[in-house]
Write a protein that holds these residues in place. Sequence first.
Motif, PDB file in Angstrom:
ATOM      1  N   LEU A  79     -17.570 -10.246  10.032  1.00 39.58           N
ATOM      2  CA  LEU A  79     -16.332  -9.752  11.115  1.00 39.58           C
ATOM      3  C   LEU A  79     -15.598 -10.827  11.567  1.00 39.58           C
ATOM      4  CD1 LEU A  79     -18.399  -6.697  12.505  1.00 39.58           C
ATOM      5  CD2 LEU A  79     -16.688  -6.371  10.614  1.00 39.58           C
ATOM      6  N   VAL A  80     -14.295 -10.639  11.454  1.00 40.35           N
ATOM      7  CA  VAL A  80     -13.607 -11.532  12.218  1.00 40.35           C
ATOM      8  C   VAL A  80     -12.495 -10.988  13.156  1.00 40.35           C
ATOM      9  CG1 VAL A  80     -11.782 -13.505  11.876  1.00 40.35           C
ATOM     10  CG2 VAL A  80     -13.284 -12.990  10.101  1.00 40.35           C
ATOM     11  N   ASP A  81     -12.603 -11.421  14.512  1.00 42.13           N
ATOM     12  CA  ASP A  81     -11.724 -10.810  15.599  1.00 42.13           C
ATOM     13  C   ASP A  81     -10.560 -11.853  15.900  1.00 42.13           C
ATOM     14  OD1 ASP A  81     -13.728  -9.236  15.909  1.00 42.13           O
ATOM     15  OD2 ASP A  81     -14.773  -9.709  17.706  1.00 42.13           O
ATOM     16  N   PHE A  82      -9.746 -11.212  16.045  1.00 41.67           N
ATOM     17  CA  PHE A  82      -8.407 -11.875  16.283  1.00 41.67           C
ATOM     18  C   PHE A  82      -7.777 -11.153  17.822  1.00 41.67           C
ATOM     19  CE2 PHE A  82      -8.152 -12.118  11.792  1.00 41.67           C
ATOM     20  CZ  PHE A  82      -8.089 -13.350  11.700  1.00 41.67           C
ATOM     21  N   SER A  83      -7.057 -12.240  18.304  1.00 38.74           N
ATOM     22  CA  SER A  83      -6.047 -11.629  19.540  1.00 38.74           C
ATOM     23  C   SER A  83      -4.851 -11.716  19.001  1.00 38.74           C
ATOM     24  CB  SER A  83      -6.478 -12.457  20.847  1.00 38.74           C
ATOM     25  OG  SER A  83      -5.659 -12.072  21.886  1.00 38.74           O
ATOM     26  N   TRP A  84      -3.918 -10.840  19.161  1.00 36.95           N
ATOM     27  CA  TRP A  84      -2.572 -10.889  18.670  1.00 36.95           C
ATOM     28  C   TRP A  84      -1.773 -10.475  19.686  1.00 36.95           C
ATOM     29  CZ3 TRP A  84      -2.122  -7.266  13.592  1.00 36.95           C
ATOM     30  CH2 TRP A  84      -2.786  -7.882  12.768  1.00 36.95           C
ATOM     31  N   ALA A  85      -0.485 -11.349  19.815  1.00 36.02           N
ATOM     32  CA  ALA A  85       0.601 -11.310  20.889  1.00 36.02           C
ATOM     33  C   ALA A  85       1.761 -10.991  19.912  1.00 36.02           C
ATOM     34  CB  ALA A  85       0.859 -12.538  21.661  1.00 36.02           C
ATOM     35  N   ILE A  86       2.352  -9.909  19.843  1.00 37.65           N
ATOM     36  CA  ILE A  86       3.404  -9.394  19.355  1.00 37.65           C
ATOM     37  C   ILE A  86       4.623  -9.864  20.285  1.00 37.65           C
ATOM     38  CG2 ILE A  86       4.572  -7.518  18.191  1.00 37.65           C
ATOM     39  CD1 ILE A  86       1.953  -6.102  17.744  1.00 37.65           C
ATOM     40  N   ARG A  87       5.615 -10.690  19.621  1.00 35.57           N
ATOM     41  CA  ARG A  87       6.645 -11.131  20.457  1.00 35.57           C
ATOM     42  C   ARG A  87       7.991 -10.630  19.718  1.00 35.57           C
ATOM     43  NH1 ARG A  87       4.868 -14.063  24.401  1.00 35.57           N
ATOM     44  NH2 ARG A  87       3.085 -15.113  24.485  1.00 35.57           N
ATOM     45  N   ASN A  88       8.975 -10.428  20.761  1.00 33.30           N
ATOM     46  CA  ASN A  88      10.297  -9.985  20.089  1.00 33.30           C
ATOM     47  C   ASN A  88      11.093 -11.327  19.928  1.00 33.30           C
ATOM     48  OD1 ASN A  88      11.352 -11.060  22.621  1.00 33.30           O
ATOM     49  ND2 ASN A  88      11.739  -9.097  23.482  1.00 33.30           N
ATOM     50  N   HIS A  89      12.619 -11.101  19.467  1.00 36.47           N
ATOM     51  CA  HIS A  89      13.094 -12.346  19.039  1.00 36.47           C
ATOM     52  C   HIS A  89      13.474 -13.178  19.941  1.00 36.47           C
ATOM     53  CE1 HIS A  89      16.093  -9.694  20.662  1.00 36.47           C
ATOM     54  NE2 HIS A  89      16.769 -10.263  21.052  1.00 36.47           N
ATOM     55  N   GLU A  90      13.262 -12.979  21.341  1.00 36.77           N
ATOM     56  CA  GLU A  90      13.348 -14.116  22.554  1.00 36.77           C
ATOM     57  C   GLU A  90      11.946 -14.643  22.813  1.00 36.77           C
ATOM     58  OE1 GLU A  90      15.090 -11.675  25.335  1.00 36.77           O
ATOM     59  OE2 GLU A  90      17.061 -11.799  24.547  1.00 36.77           O
ATOM     60  N   ARG A  91      11.072 -14.239  21.921  1.00 36.61           N
ATOM     61  CA  ARG A  91       9.538 -14.610  22.189  1.00 36.61           C
ATOM     62  C   ARG A  91       8.858 -14.027  23.446  1.00 36.61           C
ATOM     63  NH1 ARG A  91       8.995 -20.539  19.936  1.00 36.61           N
ATOM     64  NH2 ARG A  91       8.443 -19.809  17.841  1.00 36.61           N
ATOM     65  N   ALA A  92       9.611 -12.869  24.041  1.00 36.85           N
ATOM     66  CA  ALA A  92       8.929 -12.201  25.031  1.00 36.85           C
ATOM     67  C   ALA A  92       7.804 -11.379  24.529  1.00 36.85           C
ATOM     68  CB  ALA A  92       9.934 -11.128  25.961  1.00 36.85           C
TER      69      ALA A  92
END
Length: 191
Positions: free
Chosen positions: A134-147
Amino acid sequence: MSQQQPASPPQAIERSPMSWSDPFERLSVGQRFRSAARTVRDTDVIVFSALTGDWHPQHCDERWAAASPFGERIAHGMLILSLAVGLVPLDPERVLALRRVGDAVFKRPVRLNEGVSVVGELTALRPIDEHSGLVDFSWAIRNHERALVCRVNVQVLWRGDGVAAERAGLAFWHEPITAGASPGEFIPVPL
Protein backbone atom coordinates in the motif's frame (compact mmCIF):
# COMPACT_ATOMS: atom_id res chain seq x y z
CA MET A 1 36.69 38.07 22.07
CA SER A 2 35.69 35.97 19.10
CA GLN A 3 32.61 36.79 17.14
CA GLN A 4 30.10 34.03 16.69
CA GLN A 5 29.28 33.14 13.11
CA PRO A 6 25.58 33.27 12.28
CA ALA A 7 23.99 29.88 11.92
CA SER A 8 23.67 28.64 8.37
CA PRO A 9 20.13 28.59 7.05
CA PRO A 10 18.66 25.10 6.91
CA GLN A 11 19.34 23.42 3.60
CA ALA A 12 16.43 22.23 1.54
CA ILE A 13 16.30 18.47 1.48
CA GLU A 14 16.40 17.20 -2.07
CA ARG A 15 13.67 14.65 -2.52
CA SER A 16 13.69 12.36 -5.48
CA PRO A 17 10.83 12.68 -7.92
CA MET A 18 8.36 9.83 -8.34
CA SER A 19 9.13 7.20 -10.93
CA TRP A 20 5.70 5.77 -11.66
CA SER A 21 7.18 2.61 -13.17
CA ASP A 22 9.30 1.73 -10.12
CA PRO A 23 8.37 -1.41 -8.19
CA PHE A 24 7.06 -1.01 -4.65
CA GLU A 25 10.48 -1.92 -3.22
CA ARG A 26 12.14 1.12 -4.83
CA LEU A 27 9.64 3.71 -3.59
CA SER A 28 10.47 5.88 -0.60
CA VAL A 29 8.58 8.18 1.70
CA GLY A 30 9.09 11.82 0.72
CA GLN A 31 9.14 11.31 -3.04
CA ARG A 32 7.17 14.05 -4.79
CA PHE A 33 5.41 14.65 -8.09
CA ARG A 34 3.68 17.37 -10.06
CA SER A 35 1.07 16.51 -12.69
CA ALA A 36 0.26 18.22 -15.93
CA ALA A 37 -2.56 20.79 -15.84
CA ARG A 38 -6.05 20.54 -17.30
CA THR A 39 -8.70 23.17 -17.93
CA VAL A 40 -12.17 22.53 -16.48
CA ARG A 41 -14.75 23.23 -19.17
CA ASP A 42 -18.52 23.65 -19.27
CA THR A 43 -18.74 20.31 -21.09
CA ASP A 44 -16.95 18.57 -18.19
CA VAL A 45 -19.51 19.93 -15.70
CA ILE A 46 -22.53 19.00 -17.83
CA VAL A 47 -21.26 15.49 -18.59
CA PHE A 48 -20.41 14.95 -14.89
CA SER A 49 -23.92 16.13 -13.94
CA ALA A 50 -25.47 13.71 -16.43
CA LEU A 51 -23.26 10.84 -15.25
CA THR A 52 -23.91 11.37 -11.53
CA GLY A 53 -27.38 12.91 -11.54
CA ASP A 54 -26.06 15.90 -9.57
CA TRP A 55 -27.78 18.81 -11.33
CA HIS A 56 -27.37 21.29 -8.47
CA PRO A 57 -27.99 24.76 -9.89
CA GLN A 58 -24.64 25.99 -8.53
CA HIS A 59 -23.05 23.89 -11.25
CA CYS A 60 -25.63 23.93 -14.04
CA ASP A 61 -27.88 27.02 -13.85
CA GLU A 62 -26.12 30.23 -14.85
CA ARG A 63 -28.88 32.55 -13.55
CA TRP A 64 -29.19 30.77 -10.20
CA ALA A 65 -25.40 30.59 -9.77
CA ALA A 66 -25.03 34.32 -10.52
CA ALA A 67 -27.11 35.09 -7.40
CA SER A 68 -25.16 32.60 -5.23
CA PRO A 69 -22.26 33.50 -2.91
CA PHE A 70 -19.84 32.31 -5.64
CA GLY A 71 -21.43 34.62 -8.21
CA GLU A 72 -21.11 32.12 -11.05
CA ARG A 73 -21.19 28.45 -11.93
CA ILE A 74 -18.47 26.28 -10.39
CA ALA A 75 -17.31 22.71 -10.92
CA HIS A 76 -18.47 19.91 -8.61
CA GLY A 77 -15.92 19.06 -5.92
CA MET A 78 -16.14 15.39 -6.85
CA LEU A 79 -15.47 16.29 -10.48
CA ILE A 80 -12.26 18.01 -9.41
CA LEU A 81 -11.22 14.91 -7.43
CA SER A 82 -12.00 12.71 -10.43
CA LEU A 83 -9.99 14.93 -12.75
CA ALA A 84 -7.09 14.85 -10.27
CA VAL A 85 -7.00 11.04 -10.39
CA GLY A 86 -6.85 11.28 -14.18
CA LEU A 87 -4.04 13.86 -14.08
CA VAL A 88 -1.76 11.72 -11.91
CA PRO A 89 0.21 9.41 -14.25
CA LEU A 90 -0.49 6.15 -12.43
CA ASP A 91 1.31 3.35 -14.29
CA PRO A 92 -1.19 0.51 -14.86
CA GLU A 93 1.66 -2.01 -14.70
CA ARG A 94 2.43 -0.87 -11.14
CA VAL A 95 -0.72 0.67 -9.68
CA LEU A 96 -3.15 -2.21 -9.32
CA ALA A 97 -6.02 -0.32 -7.67
CA LEU A 98 -7.06 2.96 -6.16
CA ARG A 99 -7.83 1.78 -2.63
CA ARG A 100 -8.81 4.82 -0.60
CA VAL A 101 -9.57 8.50 -1.07
CA GLY A 102 -10.00 10.23 2.26
CA ASP A 103 -9.97 13.41 4.25
CA ALA A 104 -10.79 15.57 1.23
CA VAL A 105 -11.02 19.22 2.18
CA PHE A 106 -12.25 21.68 -0.44
CA LYS A 107 -10.60 25.06 0.08
CA ARG A 108 -11.94 27.15 -2.81
CA PRO A 109 -14.16 26.69 -5.85
CA VAL A 110 -12.96 25.90 -9.34
CA ARG A 111 -14.65 28.14 -11.86
CA LEU A 112 -15.26 27.15 -15.44
CA ASN A 113 -12.22 27.57 -17.69
CA GLU A 114 -9.79 27.45 -14.77
CA GLY A 115 -6.89 25.01 -14.89
CA VAL A 116 -6.15 22.43 -12.20
CA SER A 117 -3.09 20.29 -11.46
CA VAL A 118 -1.90 18.00 -8.67
CA VAL A 119 1.19 18.24 -6.48
CA GLY A 120 1.76 15.24 -4.27
CA GLU A 121 4.05 13.51 -1.84
CA LEU A 122 4.42 9.85 -0.93
CA THR A 123 3.71 9.73 2.82
CA ALA A 124 3.69 6.03 3.78
CA LEU A 125 4.57 2.56 2.49
CA ARG A 126 3.18 -0.70 3.84
CA PRO A 127 4.04 -4.09 2.33
CA ILE A 128 1.08 -6.46 2.05
CA ASP A 129 2.70 -9.56 0.61
CA GLU A 130 5.69 -10.50 -1.55
CA HIS A 131 4.00 -9.03 -4.62
CA SER A 132 2.49 -5.70 -3.54
CA GLY A 133 2.11 -2.98 -0.97
CA LEU A 134 0.00 0.00 0.00
CA VAL A 135 1.26 3.45 -0.95
CA ASP A 136 -0.18 6.55 0.73
CA PHE A 137 -0.04 9.98 -0.86
CA SER A 138 -0.94 13.48 0.21
CA TRP A 139 -2.27 15.42 -2.79
CA ALA A 140 -2.75 19.16 -3.17
CA ILE A 141 -4.99 20.07 -6.08
CA ARG A 142 -4.17 23.60 -7.22
CA ASN A 143 -5.74 26.00 -9.67
CA HIS A 144 -3.96 27.85 -12.49
CA GLU A 145 -2.79 30.49 -9.98
CA ARG A 146 -1.36 27.70 -7.78
CA ALA A 147 -3.93 28.42 -5.07
CA LEU A 148 -4.98 25.36 -3.08
CA VAL A 149 -8.34 24.05 -4.28
CA CYS A 150 -8.47 20.74 -2.40
CA ARG A 151 -6.23 18.59 -0.28
CA VAL A 152 -6.82 14.87 -0.08
CA ASN A 153 -5.14 11.65 1.06
CA VAL A 154 -5.00 8.87 -1.51
CA GLN A 155 -3.96 5.24 -1.08
CA VAL A 156 -3.15 2.86 -3.92
CA LEU A 157 -2.21 -0.80 -4.19
CA TRP A 158 1.21 -0.95 -5.88
CA ARG A 159 2.84 -3.95 -7.54
CA GLY A 160 6.33 -4.89 -6.45
CA ASP A 161 8.99 -7.13 -7.93
CA GLY A 162 8.71 -9.75 -5.19
CA VAL A 163 12.27 -11.00 -5.67
CA ALA A 164 13.74 -7.78 -4.29
CA ALA A 165 11.36 -7.94 -1.31
CA GLU A 166 12.41 -11.49 -0.48
CA ARG A 167 16.11 -10.59 -0.74
CA ALA A 168 15.64 -7.54 1.49
CA GLY A 169 14.05 -9.72 4.17
CA LEU A 170 10.97 -7.54 4.41
CA ALA A 171 8.29 -8.89 6.73
CA PHE A 172 4.93 -9.38 5.10
CA TRP A 173 1.55 -10.02 6.58
CA HIS A 174 0.11 -13.47 5.75
CA GLU A 175 -3.22 -14.61 7.08
CA PRO A 176 -6.18 -16.04 5.22
CA ILE A 177 -9.02 -13.54 5.47
CA THR A 178 -11.63 -16.29 5.60
CA ALA A 179 -10.18 -18.04 8.67
CA GLY A 180 -12.99 -18.80 11.12
CA ALA A 181 -15.72 -17.13 9.06
CA SER A 182 -19.12 -18.58 8.28
CA PRO A 183 -20.31 -18.61 4.67
CA GLY A 184 -21.80 -15.23 3.74
CA GLU A 185 -20.38 -13.54 6.84
CA PHE A 186 -18.85 -10.07 6.43
CA ILE A 187 -15.11 -10.35 6.99
CA PRO A 188 -13.16 -7.20 7.86
CA VAL A 189 -9.79 -7.23 6.10
CA PRO A 190 -7.03 -5.97 8.42
CA LEU A 191 -4.99 -3.94 5.91
